[in-house]
Scaffold this active site. Structure first.
Site, mmCIF file in Angstrom:
data_model
loop_
_atom_site.group_PDB
_atom_site.id
_atom_site.type_symbol
_atom_site.label_atom_id
_atom_site.label_comp_id
_atom_site.label_asym_id
_atom_site.label_seq_id
_atom_site.Cartn_x
_atom_site.Cartn_y
_atom_site.Cartn_z
ATOM 1 N N TYR A 117 -44.974 -65.386 -37.067
ATOM 2 C CA TYR A 117 -44.658 -66.353 -38.116
ATOM 3 C C TYR A 117 -45.130 -67.736 -37.710
ATOM 4 O O TYR A 117 -45.125 -68.094 -36.535
ATOM 5 C CB TYR A 117 -43.145 -66.430 -38.337
ATOM 6 C CG TYR A 117 -42.565 -65.306 -39.159
ATOM 7 C CD1 TYR A 117 -42.538 -65.375 -40.545
ATOM 8 C CD2 TYR A 117 -42.035 -64.180 -38.543
ATOM 9 C CE1 TYR A 117 -41.989 -64.350 -41.302
ATOM 10 C CE2 TYR A 117 -41.486 -63.144 -39.292
ATOM 11 C CZ TYR A 117 -41.463 -63.237 -40.668
ATOM 12 O OH TYR A 117 -40.928 -62.227 -41.416
ATOM 13 N N TYR A 123 -43.097 -56.923 -35.762
ATOM 14 C CA TYR A 123 -42.857 -57.903 -34.691
ATOM 15 C C TYR A 123 -41.571 -57.583 -33.943
ATOM 16 O O TYR A 123 -40.656 -56.986 -34.499
ATOM 17 C CB TYR A 123 -42.852 -59.331 -35.234
ATOM 18 C CG TYR A 123 -41.816 -59.649 -36.299
ATOM 19 C CD1 TYR A 123 -40.514 -60.003 -35.946
ATOM 20 C CD2 TYR A 123 -42.150 -59.638 -37.647
ATOM 21 C CE1 TYR A 123 -39.575 -60.318 -36.918
ATOM 22 C CE2 TYR A 123 -41.219 -59.952 -38.620
ATOM 23 C CZ TYR A 123 -39.929 -60.292 -38.251
ATOM 24 O OH TYR A 123 -39.012 -60.604 -39.217
ATOM 25 N N ARG A 164 -39.205 -54.985 -35.742
ATOM 26 C CA ARG A 164 -39.030 -54.900 -37.185
ATOM 27 C C ARG A 164 -40.213 -54.166 -37.812
ATOM 28 O O ARG A 164 -41.363 -54.453 -37.484
ATOM 29 C CB ARG A 164 -38.981 -56.303 -37.832
ATOM 30 C CG ARG A 164 -37.830 -57.221 -37.497
ATOM 31 C CD ARG A 164 -36.447 -56.803 -38.010
ATOM 32 N NE ARG A 164 -36.392 -55.964 -39.197
ATOM 33 C CZ ARG A 164 -36.438 -56.391 -40.447
ATOM 34 N NH1 ARG A 164 -36.556 -57.663 -40.724
ATOM 35 N NH2 ARG A 164 -36.341 -55.549 -41.460
ATOM 36 N N HIS A 215 -43.005 -56.169 -43.023
ATOM 37 C CA HIS A 215 -42.317 -56.462 -44.288
ATOM 38 C C HIS A 215 -42.761 -57.808 -44.824
ATOM 39 O O HIS A 215 -43.240 -58.662 -44.087
ATOM 40 C CB HIS A 215 -40.793 -56.463 -44.090
ATOM 41 C CG HIS A 215 -40.340 -57.466 -43.064
ATOM 42 N ND1 HIS A 215 -40.283 -57.166 -41.720
ATOM 43 C CD2 HIS A 215 -39.970 -58.762 -43.167
ATOM 44 C CE1 HIS A 215 -39.893 -58.238 -41.049
ATOM 45 N NE2 HIS A 215 -39.705 -59.230 -41.901
ATOM 46 N N HIS A 238 -40.952 -60.859 -47.065
ATOM 47 C CA HIS A 238 -39.695 -61.360 -47.638
ATOM 48 C C HIS A 238 -39.949 -61.797 -49.080
ATOM 49 O O HIS A 238 -40.941 -62.487 -49.356
ATOM 50 C CB HIS A 238 -39.181 -62.548 -46.843
ATOM 51 C CG HIS A 238 -38.822 -62.227 -45.418
ATOM 52 N ND1 HIS A 238 -37.545 -61.908 -45.027
ATOM 53 C CD2 HIS A 238 -39.575 -62.165 -44.293
ATOM 54 C CE1 HIS A 238 -37.522 -61.680 -43.720
ATOM 55 N NE2 HIS A 238 -38.744 -61.827 -43.241
HETATM 56 FE FE LIG Z 1 -39.314 -61.201 -41.224
#
Ligand SMILES: [Fe+3]
Lengths: 184, 255
Positions: free
Chosen positions: B123, B162, B172, B175, B177
């Protein structure tokens, strides 16, 4: 036709770069006539601040009208849109600059609709922050009347010299009453 | 010495998840939504209400939603691959679908926001510590308004999985969001869209916090070759259903 709603998921830790924008928490500019501060802390079950929460508010104008104007993401500095979004800081505090909401129905108790998102909170929570002061209207409010007396205060903001304070307790002592609006 | 969450193994967390799934399967109840109280997601322990949600018929402002319009969104915000001077790294993809209310009606001209990691699972957010490359050509934020049919559409890069710190070696599933508004405030929701066949599904406490298998699958997009574009981008389709509205048809016409 009734469809099954898609499940929600946590907002996660990394939402600020997407959901937090300049002016998002200033529904009116500082110094605007009638501007108030609407602030509070988001607290967890240990009473500790939640520094990675996101709070949204949605409210009527002071005259009780429901605003139908766009511009919440790119405010023009003049139009009150009724909607705002604020992240919590390290002390778990969120702060909006807004106007006092009016009652959408004459005589009703005015309130700010509040949504809470956070890392660790698996789905968003909805609640209301009632404007304090008008005890007759608050006493006649159907939602407040339906909540056990000991928990009613969690739905009513308190006044301070700048406006209103509304703490949100996710869990534990003084846990905020959160709402389920699903149709039966 | 007590073990911290970060030292617990996937096997320990998976055993907890399996026990919760088995208890649900044995309960003969149907849960369509995400549990707020799901201990395998460690960050939820002190952050879920312990009292039942209070049922309330929406009134006043709750029967309306904020309005977003042309002044709020630049049409270019729907293409996450065009936000910098160069092409981002990774699999270019389109994702499209419809936002519907619980009665199957399209949610028209309403805001959809997305955010995501880049192809390497990183991110842009300043607190993301994952040692994967930041892509100077990818921010990972998109916005659009649904059209008159409730359809949203984004062009982006397929995000990578990640690591996170729920337990040791926790990852995770990939995905995106999603943040959604309906035609009334009670429909507000934030969720995550996943990709079909992800091997991390069974290991992920956030996905598994939806204990019902068919409910979980509502968060998984479908590969759609009709959305895929020739020599350009793969395509995924994902429809989102919000809760039912409470306003009467007369009020609908006025809005
Ligand atoms: Fe996320």
């Amino acid at each position: 036709m009734t469809l099954v709603p898609t499940p929600g998921q946590t907002v996660g830790p990394f939402f600020a770069f997407a959901l937090v924008h300049d002016g998002g928490a200033e529904l009116v500019p500082h110094g605007h006539p009638g501007a108030i501060r609407f602030t509070g802390r988001v607290l967890d079950g240990a009473g500790d601040p939640v520094p990675d929460a996101l709070v949204e508010i949605w409210q009527a104008a002071p005259d009780g009208s429901v605003v139908r104007a766009p511009g919440s993401l790119h405010r023009d500095g003049f139009t009150f849109t009724g909607w705002g979004r604020a992240p919590t800081d390290r002390s778990g505090r969120y702060t909006f600059t807004t106007l006092t909401p009016g009652a959408t129905t004459p005589g009703a108790a005015p309130y700010v609709a509040v949504t809470v998102f956070a890392r660790g909170l698996l789905d968003r929570l909805l609640t209301r922050a009632y404007v304090p002061g008008d005890d007759a209207a608050l006493g006649a409010d159907p939602l407040l009347a339906s909540v056990e007396e000991a928990r009613r205060a969690t739905l009513v903001a308190t006044a301070d010299e700048h406006g209103f304070v509304f703490d949100i307790r996710l869990q534990g002592d003084g846990e905020t009453v959160f709402l389920d609006h699903r149709r039966d | 010495m007590t073990q911290t969450h970060a030292e617990q193994t996937q096997a320990q967390v998976s055993a907890e998840m399996t026990a919760l799934t088995e208890a649900y399967d044995a309960s003969a109840t149907v849960e369509t939504q995400t549990r707020l109280d799901y201990p395998p997601y460690r960050s939820s322990l002190l952050r879920h209400p312990t009292k039942d949600l209070h049922h309330a018929d929406p009134e006043g402002i709750e029967l309306w939603s904020p309005v977003f319009g042309e002044r709020d969104i630049d049409p270019l915000e729907a293409d996450l691959t065009l936000q910098h001077d160069g092409e981002p790294i990774g699999e270019r993809m389109k994702v499209t679908g419809r936002v519907l209310d619980g009665d199957g009606r399209p949610v028209r001209h309403q805001l959809v926001e997305i955010w995501q990691a880049n192809a390497g699972g990183r991110y842009v957010h300043k607190r993301d510590q994952h040692p994967a490359a930041i892509d100077p050509h990818f921010t990972g934020v998109g916005r659009c308004l649904t059209d008159a049919d409730g359809t949203y559409s984004f062009t982006t890069i397929k995000p990578g999985p990640y690591p996170w710190r729920n337990h040791r070696n926790a990852w995770r599933p990939a995905h995106i969001h999603f943040s959604l508004f309906g035609s009334e405030f009670t429909q507000r929701m934030v969720t995550q869209m996943y990709f079909p066949g992800d091997p991390l599904f069974a290991l992920d406490p956030i996905f598994q916090a939806i204990v019902d298998r068919s409910a979980r699958e509502r968060l998984v997009a479908a590969y759609d070759h009709d959305v895929t574009e020739h020599e350009w981008a793969t395509g995924y389709r994902w429809d989102i259903v919000l809760t039912g509205t409470h306003r009467t048809p007369l009020e609908e016409d006025e809005s």
